[in-house]
Design a protein around this motif. Structure first.
Motif, PDB file in Angstrom:
ATOM      1  N   PRO A  78       0.816  -1.230   0.000  1.00 13.17           N
ATOM      2  CA  PRO A  78       0.000   0.000   0.000  1.00 13.17           C
ATOM      3  C   PRO A  78       0.845   1.273   0.000  1.00 13.17           C
ATOM      4  CG  PRO A  78      -0.111  -1.098   2.139  1.00 13.17           C
ATOM      5  CD  PRO A  78       0.593  -2.044   1.215  1.00 13.17           C
ATOM      6  N   THR A  79       2.046   1.202   0.593  1.00  9.59           N
ATOM      7  CA  THR A  79       2.917   2.385   0.648  1.00  9.59           C
ATOM      8  C   THR A  79       3.334   2.812  -0.759  1.00  9.59           C
ATOM      9  OG1 THR A  79       3.767   1.516   2.736  1.00  9.59           O
ATOM     10  CG2 THR A  79       4.995   3.314   1.735  1.00  9.59           C
ATOM     11  N   VAL A  80       3.781   1.828  -1.551  1.00  9.63           N
ATOM     12  CA  VAL A  80       4.236   2.142  -2.902  1.00  9.63           C
ATOM     13  C   VAL A  80       3.062   2.610  -3.769  1.00  9.63           C
ATOM     14  CG1 VAL A  80       5.186   1.120  -5.024  1.00  9.63           C
ATOM     15  CG2 VAL A  80       6.268   0.660  -2.827  1.00  9.63           C
ATOM     16  N   ILE A  81       1.907   1.937  -3.602  1.00 11.11           N
ATOM     17  CA  ILE A  81       0.725   2.361  -4.380  1.00 11.11           C
ATOM     18  C   ILE A  81       0.387   3.817  -4.058  1.00 11.11           C
ATOM     19  CG2 ILE A  81      -1.768   1.998  -4.688  1.00 11.11           C
ATOM     20  CD1 ILE A  81      -1.231  -1.013  -4.243  1.00 11.11           C
ATOM     21  N   THR A  82       0.414   4.164  -2.771  1.00 11.86           N
ATOM     22  CA  THR A  82       0.127   5.556  -2.373  1.00 11.86           C
ATOM     23  C   THR A  82       1.146   6.519  -2.981  1.00 11.86           C
ATOM     24  OG1 THR A  82      -0.607   4.649  -0.261  1.00 11.86           O
ATOM     25  CG2 THR A  82      -0.384   7.031  -0.395  1.00 11.86           C
ATOM     26  N   ALA A  83       2.414   6.132  -2.929  1.00 12.20           N
ATOM     27  CA  ALA A  83       3.471   7.013  -3.444  1.00 12.20           C
ATOM     28  C   ALA A  83       3.279   7.270  -4.939  1.00 12.20           C
ATOM     29  CB  ALA A  83       4.838   6.399  -3.177  1.00 12.20           C
ATOM     30  N   VAL A  84       2.966   6.210  -5.700  1.00 10.30           N
ATOM     31  CA  VAL A  84       2.819   6.362  -7.147  1.00 10.30           C
ATOM     32  C   VAL A  84       1.545   7.125  -7.474  1.00 10.30           C
ATOM     33  CG1 VAL A  84       2.479   5.091  -9.310  1.00 10.30           C
ATOM     34  CG2 VAL A  84       4.144   4.274  -7.639  1.00 10.30           C
ATOM     35  N   LEU A  86      -0.664   9.080  -5.327  1.00 11.10           N
ATOM     36  CA  LEU A  86      -0.918  10.411  -4.789  1.00 11.10           C
ATOM     37  C   LEU A  86       0.284  11.345  -4.904  1.00 11.10           C
ATOM     38  CD1 LEU A  86      -2.960   9.569  -1.551  1.00 11.10           C
ATOM     39  CD2 LEU A  86      -3.826  10.211  -3.802  1.00 11.10           C
ATOM     40  N   LYS A  87       1.493  10.784  -5.109  1.00  5.84           N
ATOM     41  CA  LYS A  87       2.718  11.589  -5.208  1.00  5.84           C
ATOM     42  C   LYS A  87       2.833  12.573  -4.047  1.00  5.84           C
ATOM     43  CE  LYS A  87       2.628  11.306 -10.225  1.00  5.84           C
ATOM     44  NZ  LYS A  87       3.127   9.911 -10.137  1.00  5.84           N
ATOM     45  N   ASP A  88       2.592  12.071  -2.845  1.00  6.75           N
ATOM     46  CA  ASP A  88       2.624  12.922  -1.662  1.00  6.75           C
ATOM     47  C   ASP A  88       3.365  12.160  -0.572  1.00  6.75           C
ATOM     48  OD1 ASP A  88       1.943  13.976   0.894  1.00  6.75           O
ATOM     49  OD2 ASP A  88       0.249  15.039   0.004  1.00  6.75           O
ATOM     50  N   LEU A  89       4.546  12.656  -0.222  1.00  7.34           N
ATOM     51  CA  LEU A  89       5.407  11.924   0.702  1.00  7.34           C
ATOM     52  C   LEU A  89       4.767  11.776   2.076  1.00  7.34           C
ATOM     53  CD1 LEU A  89       8.140  10.537   0.884  1.00  7.34           C
ATOM     54  CD2 LEU A  89       9.119  12.691   1.618  1.00  7.34           C
ATOM     55  N   MET A  90       4.112  12.844   2.527  1.00  6.86           N
ATOM     56  CA  MET A  90       3.530  12.803   3.861  1.00  6.86           C
ATOM     57  C   MET A  90       2.445  11.717   3.951  1.00  6.86           C
ATOM     58  SD  MET A  90       3.117  15.881   6.490  1.00  6.86           S
ATOM     59  CE  MET A  90       3.323  17.191   5.445  1.00  6.86           C
ATOM     60  N   LYS A  91       1.570  11.684   2.943  1.00  2.89           N
ATOM     61  CA  LYS A  91       0.513  10.667   2.937  1.00  2.89           C
ATOM     62  C   LYS A  91       1.123   9.268   2.807  1.00  2.89           C
ATOM     63  CE  LYS A  91      -3.027  13.757   1.212  1.00  2.89           C
ATOM     64  NZ  LYS A  91      -3.309  14.511  -0.013  1.00  2.89           N
ATOM     65  N   THR A  92       2.198   9.173   2.029  1.00  2.29           N
ATOM     66  CA  THR A  92       2.879   7.882   1.871  1.00  2.29           C
ATOM     67  C   THR A  92       3.356   7.359   3.222  1.00  2.29           C
ATOM     68  OG1 THR A  92       3.619   8.577  -0.325  1.00  2.29           O
ATOM     69  CG2 THR A  92       4.761   6.706   0.658  1.00  2.29           C
TER      70      THR A  92
ATOM     71  N   THR B 175      11.393   3.099   6.063  1.00  2.76           N
ATOM     72  CA  THR B 175      11.178   2.425   4.783  1.00  2.76           C
ATOM     73  C   THR B 175      10.208   3.220   3.910  1.00  2.76           C
ATOM     74  OG1 THR B 175      11.488   0.324   5.922  1.00  2.76           O
ATOM     75  CG2 THR B 175      10.548   0.222   3.724  1.00  2.76           C
ATOM     76  N   ALA B 176       9.109   3.701   4.524  1.00  7.30           N
ATOM     77  CA  ALA B 176       8.103   4.441   3.758  1.00  7.30           C
ATOM     78  C   ALA B 176       8.697   5.706   3.157  1.00  7.30           C
ATOM     79  CB  ALA B 176       6.912   4.784   4.666  1.00  7.30           C
ATOM     80  N   MET B 177       9.547   6.378   3.930  1.00 10.80           N
ATOM     81  CA  MET B 177      10.137   7.612   3.430  1.00 10.80           C
ATOM     82  C   MET B 177      11.106   7.310   2.275  1.00 10.80           C
ATOM     83  SD  MET B 177      11.074  10.942   5.394  1.00 10.80           S
ATOM     84  CE  MET B 177      12.458  10.662   6.430  1.00 10.80           C
ATOM     85  N   PHE B 178      11.940   6.270   2.450  1.00 15.59           N
ATOM     86  CA  PHE B 178      12.835   5.889   1.356  1.00 15.59           C
ATOM     87  C   PHE B 178      12.031   5.508   0.111  1.00 15.59           C
ATOM     88  CE2 PHE B 178      16.426   4.593   4.464  1.00 15.59           C
ATOM     89  CZ  PHE B 178      17.009   5.843   4.341  1.00 15.59           C
ATOM     90  N   ALA B 179      10.919   4.781   0.314  1.00 15.62           N
ATOM     91  CA  ALA B 179      10.089   4.371  -0.831  1.00 15.62           C
ATOM     92  C   ALA B 179       9.556   5.601  -1.561  1.00 15.62           C
ATOM     93  CB  ALA B 179       8.947   3.472  -0.361  1.00 15.62           C
ATOM     94  N   GLY B 180       8.998   6.555  -0.798  1.00 14.75           N
ATOM     95  CA  GLY B 180       8.432   7.754  -1.405  1.00 14.75           C
ATOM     96  C   GLY B 180       9.493   8.589  -2.116  1.00 14.75           C
TER      97      GLY B 180
END
Lengths: 107, 238
Positions: A78-84, A86-92, B175-180
């Protein structure tokens, strides 16, 4: 308040961390790095970020094959899906922490 | 000194603070976890705060706690911290040419506060071909530094009541921060070249996995990152 051995460890660790951090900035003032070095280092951000990300995924010990930490792998989905998406680091980061807490609750 | 026009949003100290904001939550999560882990490793609030202020290297601080609990010698701990944080050398080498025209003192101050995350934000800005000022970089660095120390103190204050920050998933902030950060950088590289970033990433992944078998994980990160640079550097720009 602070033990002598801890103080020594802190000062020693601070120095060995600080010196590699600042040396290129000092050298960079005096000499210009060769073009070939700059060309290679252009790919450092991408490379090192991916290496750091992957490193957190594996349980590693030299001499043994690295084993993925499955709780981290699952929470990464879910982290990677959110990052791709929403493109929002905080939400990720928020989605990641919540996902991990849920995974640990179940596993 | 050369006058470089900076893009709006990358000029003032305040712009730097704004650029740091997306990473602030990550720093808070990791710093808070560190504070808890530090207290549970029999360090006191002063010691963990000092560690965050003068060592200022997330993963190395967790490693230090583990080594202290294992009664490792002073030299053993310092040597390990050196290896864990050696990757900063590569990041500083990459960032420093952009600040050549600034004074030596300013250069040292930028280098002193360079982290994985501030380097990532900086690199994305470079990849986007934005012009930035020294003040912007300082705003970015100082915000991260203060957040890290505050998060450490907050974690330290509750450390006596929580033994295991992992159950809340807080450790995953790293990990989440590195991923983002990685995905942001990867997407920008893909807009410039559609194939090369993929080859670079695959070569890093394969070499990291192999290196984890041969050397410590901190060295594996450095070697695999260099492999990635090599693959990116020798490939033609097509």
């Amino acid at each position: 308040m602070i033990s002598k051995s801890i103080l020594l460890i802190l000062i020693g660790s601070a120095l060995v961390t600080w010196i590699p951090r600042i040396t290129p900035f000092i050298l960079g003032k005096m000499v210009k790095f060769p073009k070939i070095v700059t060309r290679f280092l252009e790919y450092l951000p991408l490379s090192i970020l991916f290496a750091l990300l992957l490193e957190t995924v594996f349980n590693a010990k030299a001499g043994h094959l690295a084993i993925p930490k499955w709780d981290i792998v699952i929470a990464l989905v879910p982290t990677v899906i959110t990052a791709v998406w929403l493109k929002d680091l905080m939400k990720t980061v928020v989605v990641g922490i919540v996902a991990m807490a849920l995974v640990r609750l179940v596993m | 000194m050369k006058e470089i026009k900076t893009d709006p949003g990358y000029t003032t100290f305040r712009d730097g603070i704004k650029s740091c904001l997306p990473t602030v939550l990550g720093y808070l999560g990791i710093g808070f976890s560190f504070g808890i882990v530090g207290i549970n490793s029999h360090l006191n609030l002063l010691e963990i705060t000092l560690m965050s202020a003068i060592v200022y290297g997330g993963s190395s601080q967790f490693v230090m706690c583990g080594l202290l609990l294992a009664n490792t010698s002073i030299t053993g701990i310092v040597m390990t911290v050196f290896l864990v944080n050696l990757r900063h050398l590569l990041m500083s080498m990459t960032a420093s040419p952009h600040f050549r025209d600034e004074s030596l003192l300013k250069n040292i101050s930028i280098g002193s506060l360079l982290t994985d995350e501030s380097f990532a934000v900086f690199s994305t800005t470079v990849a986007q071909k934005k012009h930035f000022s020294l003040r912007w970089m300082e705003g970015l660095n100082v915000t991260a530094y203060i957040t890290w120390i505050v998060a450490t103190i907050l974690g330290g204050l509750v450390g006596n009541f929580i033994a295991n920050p992992e159950q809340f998933g807080l450790d995953f902030a790293l990990t989440a921060m590195f991923a983002g950060l990685f995905i942001t950088q990867f997407e920008w590289e893909l807009t410039k070249n559609q194939k090369k970033p993929i080859y670079v990433v695959v070569s890093v992944g394969v070499s990291l996995y192999l290196m984890l078998f041969l050397v410590s994980s901190s060295l594996a990160v450095i070697i695999s990152a260099l492999v990635g640079c090599f693959v990116g550097g020798v490939m033609n720009d097509k």
